[in-house]
Design an enzyme around this catalytic site. Sequence first.
Site, PDB file in Angstrom:
ATOM      1  N   SER A 141       0.963  -0.960   0.221  1.00 62.36           N
ATOM      2  CA  SER A 141      -0.360  -0.361   0.150  1.00 62.36           C
ATOM      3  C   SER A 141       0.909   1.035   0.212  1.00 62.36           C
ATOM      4  CB  SER A 141      -0.753   0.259   1.036  1.00 62.36           C
ATOM      5  OG  SER A 141      -1.024  -1.235   0.852  1.00 62.36           O
ATOM      6  N   THR A 185       1.495   3.956   1.253  1.00 67.83           N
ATOM      7  CA  THR A 185       1.315   4.766   2.727  1.00 67.83           C
ATOM      8  C   THR A 185       2.368   5.394   2.990  1.00 67.83           C
ATOM      9  OG1 THR A 185       0.835   2.782   3.716  1.00 67.83           O
ATOM     10  CG2 THR A 185      -0.809   3.644   2.910  1.00 67.83           C
ATOM     11  N   ALA A 216       7.907  -1.300  11.353  1.00 73.99           N
ATOM     12  CA  ALA A 216       6.707  -0.373  10.771  1.00 73.99           C
ATOM     13  C   ALA A 216       7.509   1.104   9.666  1.00 73.99           C
ATOM     14  CB  ALA A 216       5.958  -0.361  11.620  1.00 73.99           C
ATOM     15  N   LYS A 217       6.265   0.820   8.718  1.00 75.83           N
ATOM     16  CA  LYS A 217       6.669   2.476   8.036  1.00 75.83           C
ATOM     17  C   LYS A 217       7.788   3.470   8.711  1.00 75.83           C
ATOM     18  CE  LYS A 217       3.627   1.330   4.233  1.00 75.83           C
ATOM     19  NZ  LYS A 217       2.739   0.619   3.660  1.00 75.83           N
ATOM     20  N   ARG A 218       7.130   3.769   9.717  1.00 77.90           N
ATOM     21  CA  ARG A 218       7.219   4.582  10.602  1.00 77.90           C
ATOM     22  C   ARG A 218       8.879   4.786  10.725  1.00 77.90           C
ATOM     23  NH1 ARG A 218       4.095   2.275  13.894  1.00 77.90           N
ATOM     24  NH2 ARG A 218       5.321   0.591  15.564  1.00 77.90           N
TER      25      ARG A 218
END
Length: 283
Positions: A12, A14, A254-256
């Site tokens: 995704s 994001t 995670a994307k963070r």
Amino acid sequence: MAASIVTRFAPSPTGFLHLGHAMSALFAWRRAREAGGRFLLRLEDIDAGRCRPDYAAAILEDLAWLGLDWDGEVRVQSEHMVEYRAVLEALSARGLLYPCFCTRAEIAREIAAIGHAPHGADGPLYPGTCRRLSADERATRIARGEAHALRLDTVAAMAATGPLTAEEEDEGTVAVDPASRFGDVVLARKDMPASYHLCVTHDDAVQGVTLVTRGHDLRPATHLHRLLQALMSWPVPRWHHHPLLTGADGKRLAKRDAALSLRALRAAGRSAAEVRALAGFPG
Ligand code: GLU
């Protein structure tokens, strides 16, 4: 002759891809390439509020940098909303969906009033409030323009299909039980016309995916996806859920975790071969 294997990577857009995504992509890519099959790329961008075109462009660039090639066109989910709507209409025509007008706060209040709610894969299961509304009440509230989601009546859906099994590569044949994992899951949100679960299973079917590979965090989804495939008479793939990469703190990436984004690793001077090795695919 055995049917050719088709795998896919379906991020995704994001955020930027990180090492965990690289692992997922490499896993699917290698399984296809080793078997002389096809590897597909799909952008799961139905959540317009969270997805961004620059992240989508970065995904293609990062994967190419990593040395991955994909077969055919990239499928972009937001271009196929008409197809997802048709699936919702087919399920609705069979009486398997119902409108849900509840807000999150109302659901929390209802669960508190009942005193408990069974826990599913994504938290407490929906207590079924709107399943019990009469046809008249539903029609009146829809006519009034009240925002509503569409939920799958999971027990009725399982009754329609009968018992189901799925083939997980690591576990063998497993019994499918979506009701205890997802309850009456939302297939169309108030603010988003189709859910991840609906789009992913539809797309895997139309794209002819034979082996669904993804991280272990999505393992419970097999229960629901197998049900949707049975309801829609879609072809049934096999599944492989690989372990997740964890960061130095032991938590999953995670994307963070910006420092572990493929961009950051590349900017820090890591080569594609080094990053592939960090993602668990040396050589
Ligand atoms: N789009 C999902 C995600 O990145 C993955 C979908 C899948 O592999 O089934 O979180």
